[in-house]
Design a protein around this motif. Structure first.
Motif, short mmCIF file in Angstrom:
data_model
loop_
_atom_site.label_atom_id
_atom_site.label_comp_id
_atom_site.label_asym_id
_atom_site.label_seq_id
_atom_site.Cartn_x
_atom_site.Cartn_y
_atom_site.Cartn_z
N LEU A 134 0.83 -1.20 0.00
CA LEU A 134 0.00 0.00 0.00
C LEU A 134 0.87 1.26 0.00
O LEU A 134 0.67 2.16 -0.83
CB LEU A 134 -0.91 0.00 1.23
CG LEU A 134 -1.76 1.26 1.43
CD1 LEU A 134 -2.81 1.39 0.34
CD2 LEU A 134 -2.42 1.25 2.82
N LEU A 135 1.82 1.32 0.92
CA LEU A 135 2.71 2.48 0.98
C LEU A 135 3.52 2.63 -0.30
O LEU A 135 3.69 3.74 -0.81
CB LEU A 135 3.65 2.34 2.18
CG LEU A 135 4.71 3.43 2.36
CD1 LEU A 135 4.07 4.81 2.45
CD2 LEU A 135 5.56 3.14 3.59
N ALA A 136 3.98 1.52 -0.84
CA ALA A 136 4.77 1.56 -2.07
C ALA A 136 3.95 2.11 -3.24
O ALA A 136 4.48 2.79 -4.13
CB ALA A 136 5.30 0.17 -2.41
N ASN A 137 2.64 1.84 -3.25
CA ASN A 137 1.79 2.42 -4.29
C ASN A 137 1.78 3.94 -4.20
O ASN A 137 1.75 4.62 -5.22
CB ASN A 137 0.36 1.87 -4.15
CG ASN A 137 0.12 0.63 -4.98
OD1 ASN A 137 -0.26 0.70 -6.14
ND2 ASN A 137 0.37 -0.53 -4.39
N GLY A 138 1.78 4.46 -2.99
CA GLY A 138 1.86 5.91 -2.82
C GLY A 138 3.19 6.45 -3.32
O GLY A 138 3.23 7.51 -3.98
N ILE A 139 4.28 5.74 -3.02
CA ILE A 139 5.60 6.18 -3.49
C ILE A 139 5.67 6.17 -5.01
O ILE A 139 6.17 7.11 -5.63
CB ILE A 139 6.70 5.28 -2.88
CG1 ILE A 139 6.72 5.43 -1.35
CG2 ILE A 139 8.06 5.61 -3.47
CD1 ILE A 139 7.61 4.44 -0.64
N VAL A 140 5.14 5.12 -5.63
CA VAL A 140 5.14 5.01 -7.08
C VAL A 140 4.31 6.14 -7.70
O VAL A 140 4.65 6.67 -8.77
CB VAL A 140 4.61 3.63 -7.53
CG1 VAL A 140 4.32 3.60 -9.03
CG2 VAL A 140 5.61 2.55 -7.17
N SER A 141 3.23 6.53 -7.03
CA SER A 141 2.37 7.59 -7.55
C SER A 141 3.08 8.93 -7.65
O SER A 141 2.66 9.81 -8.40
CB SER A 141 1.12 7.73 -6.68
OG SER A 141 0.33 6.57 -6.73
N THR A 142 4.16 9.11 -6.88
CA THR A 142 4.93 10.35 -6.97
C THR A 142 5.78 10.39 -8.24
O THR A 142 6.36 11.42 -8.55
CB THR A 142 5.87 10.51 -5.76
OG1 THR A 142 6.87 9.47 -5.78
CG2 THR A 142 5.09 10.44 -4.45
N GLN A 143 5.85 9.23 -8.95
CA GLN A 143 6.66 9.10 -10.17
C GLN A 143 8.14 9.29 -9.90
O GLN A 143 8.90 9.69 -10.79
CB GLN A 143 6.19 10.08 -11.24
CG GLN A 143 4.77 9.82 -11.75
CD GLN A 143 4.70 8.61 -12.69
OE1 GLN A 143 4.87 8.73 -13.90
NE2 GLN A 143 4.45 7.44 -12.12
N GLY A 157 -0.94 10.53 3.45
CA GLY A 157 -0.19 11.78 3.34
C GLY A 157 0.40 11.98 1.95
O GLY A 157 0.36 13.09 1.39
N LEU A 158 0.95 10.91 1.38
CA LEU A 158 1.50 10.99 0.03
C LEU A 158 0.43 11.33 -1.00
O LEU A 158 0.63 12.18 -1.88
CB LEU A 158 2.17 9.66 -0.34
CG LEU A 158 3.55 9.40 0.25
CD1 LEU A 158 3.98 7.96 -0.02
CD2 LEU A 158 4.58 10.36 -0.34
N MET A 159 -0.73 10.66 -0.90
CA MET A 159 -1.79 10.92 -1.87
C MET A 159 -2.39 12.31 -1.69
O MET A 159 -2.80 12.95 -2.67
CB MET A 159 -2.88 9.86 -1.76
CG MET A 159 -2.38 8.44 -2.06
SD MET A 159 -1.29 8.29 -3.50
CE MET A 159 -2.39 8.83 -4.82
N LEU A 160 -2.42 12.80 -0.47
CA LEU A 160 -2.86 14.17 -0.22
C LEU A 160 -1.94 15.15 -0.93
O LEU A 160 -2.40 16.10 -1.59
CB LEU A 160 -2.85 14.43 1.29
CG LEU A 160 -3.33 15.80 1.77
CD1 LEU A 160 -4.82 15.95 1.58
CD2 LEU A 160 -2.98 16.01 3.25
N TYR A 161 -0.64 14.91 -0.84
CA TYR A 161 0.34 15.76 -1.51
C TYR A 161 0.21 15.67 -3.03
O TYR A 161 0.23 16.70 -3.73
CB TYR A 161 1.75 15.35 -1.08
CG TYR A 161 2.85 15.87 -1.96
CD1 TYR A 161 3.20 17.21 -1.96
CD2 TYR A 161 3.54 15.01 -2.82
CE1 TYR A 161 4.21 17.70 -2.78
CE2 TYR A 161 4.55 15.48 -3.64
CZ TYR A 161 4.87 16.83 -3.62
OH TYR A 161 5.86 17.29 -4.44
#
Length: 310
Positions: free
Chosen positions: A146-155, A225-229
């Motif tokens: 789940l967390l890694a999906n957020g990291i990947v979403s930052t490209q 937090g990542l997806m909010l950003y």
């Protein structure tokens, strides 16, 4: 007094808390006098350690095992299979491969949840102990995914490529292997590194507590937090964020139900026939479903569609 890393209160007050299976085996081998009441007899013992309320072992007192949660897990599994298929169809979507891996991991936790909390495997048995350890490993790995999906979403790395998949998969394996090994050592006391507890009734294991109780919440919070950003800070969109907010609310409600309402349902509503774990399963699965909708709202399905990510 309960200390950090103690499972004593959780295993006594929270029905169908799966990690208690590990401590039951530990106590059975090293300190069986701690097990009192129905817990003293593994053939009828409920999930937990001297639990305030627990679903009786299948066929004991007419018990149908944890039937409500078994049904909830079955329906959830069918729904997640659909989400895996729907995710695979979105060929151009950012993070498609990584989200699919997360969904598959969550899917794998569902049958293990049935086995570890279903009240039809004998407490203290090697089979239940090993399955619980694997369950714990998959839960820890799922929240890394789940967390890694957020990291990947930052490209920060290109999704779906080796630069993304290799570290993504490496840490899935690392979390799974480490948590499974620690869980096995707690339950089977292969070494003295992670058990037995001292004092035995404290059900103490800081590594297990961190990986199964602290880590999932921390990973979910970091992901949010990542997806909010990304959604508000980079994409400058508001509507997709409401999906993430709803998913977060559903996840929090699932945890509140499991740790607080669970016992109320078990003691006051069902007379020990069901507990609140089925509500938590439904809410968790709903959170995953809304998370999929959030992802779909910020990605494109086909290569020629306009997308938020450019």
């Amino acid at each position: 007094m309960t200390g950090f890393g103690d499972f004593e209160t959780l295993c006594h007050t929270v029905p169908s808390y799966p990690w208690c299976n590990l401590f039951y085996r530990q106590l059975q081998r090293h300190n069986p006098d701690v097990l009192q009441g129905t817990s003293a007899n593994p053939k009828i013992a409920s999930v937990g350690i001297n639990p305030e309320c627990g679903i009786p072992f299948v066929a004991v007192q007419g018990s149908l095992a944890n039937i409500a949660n078994i049904i909830a897990c079955g329906v959830s599994a069918i729904f997640i299979v659909y989400l895996v298929w729907a995710t695979s169809r979105r060929k151009a979507a950012v993070g498609r491969v990584e989200l699919r891996l997360f969904l598959v991991l969550y899917l794998l936790t569902l049958p293990l949840q049935v086995l570890t909390t279903g009240a039809f495997l004998e407490q203290g048995s090697t089979a239940l102990t090993v399955l619980t350890a694997i369950h714990a490993g998959l839960v820890a790995a799922t929240f890394w995914a789940l967390l890694a999906n957020g990291i990947v979403s930052t490209q920060v790395v290109e999704d779906g490529t080796l630069s993304s998949i290799i570290p993504f998969s490496f840490f899935i394996i690392a979390f799974f292997a480490a948590t499974t090994y620690i869980s096995l050592d707690v339950g089977l006391t292969i070494t003295s590194a992670f058990g037995p507890s001292n004092p035995p009734e404290s059900l103490h294991s800081i590594p297990l507590f961190v990986l199964t109780t602290i880590w999932p919440g921390a990973a979910a919070l970091l992901y949010f937090g990542l997806m909010l950003y990304i959604v508000l800070g980079i994409l400058n969109e508001v509507r997709p964020m409401w999906y993430y907010v709803l998913s977060a609310i559903l996840f929090v409600l699932s945890q509140l139900d499991f740790f607080l309402l669970n016992k109320v349902i078990c003691k006051g509503v069902s007379s020990h026939k069901i507990d609140g774990s089925f509500v938590a399963t439904i809410l968790e699965t709903a959170a995953v479903g809304v998370l999929y909708l959030a992802w779909r709202s910020i990605t494109e399905e086909e290569w020629n569609e306009p997308a938020y990510y450019q």
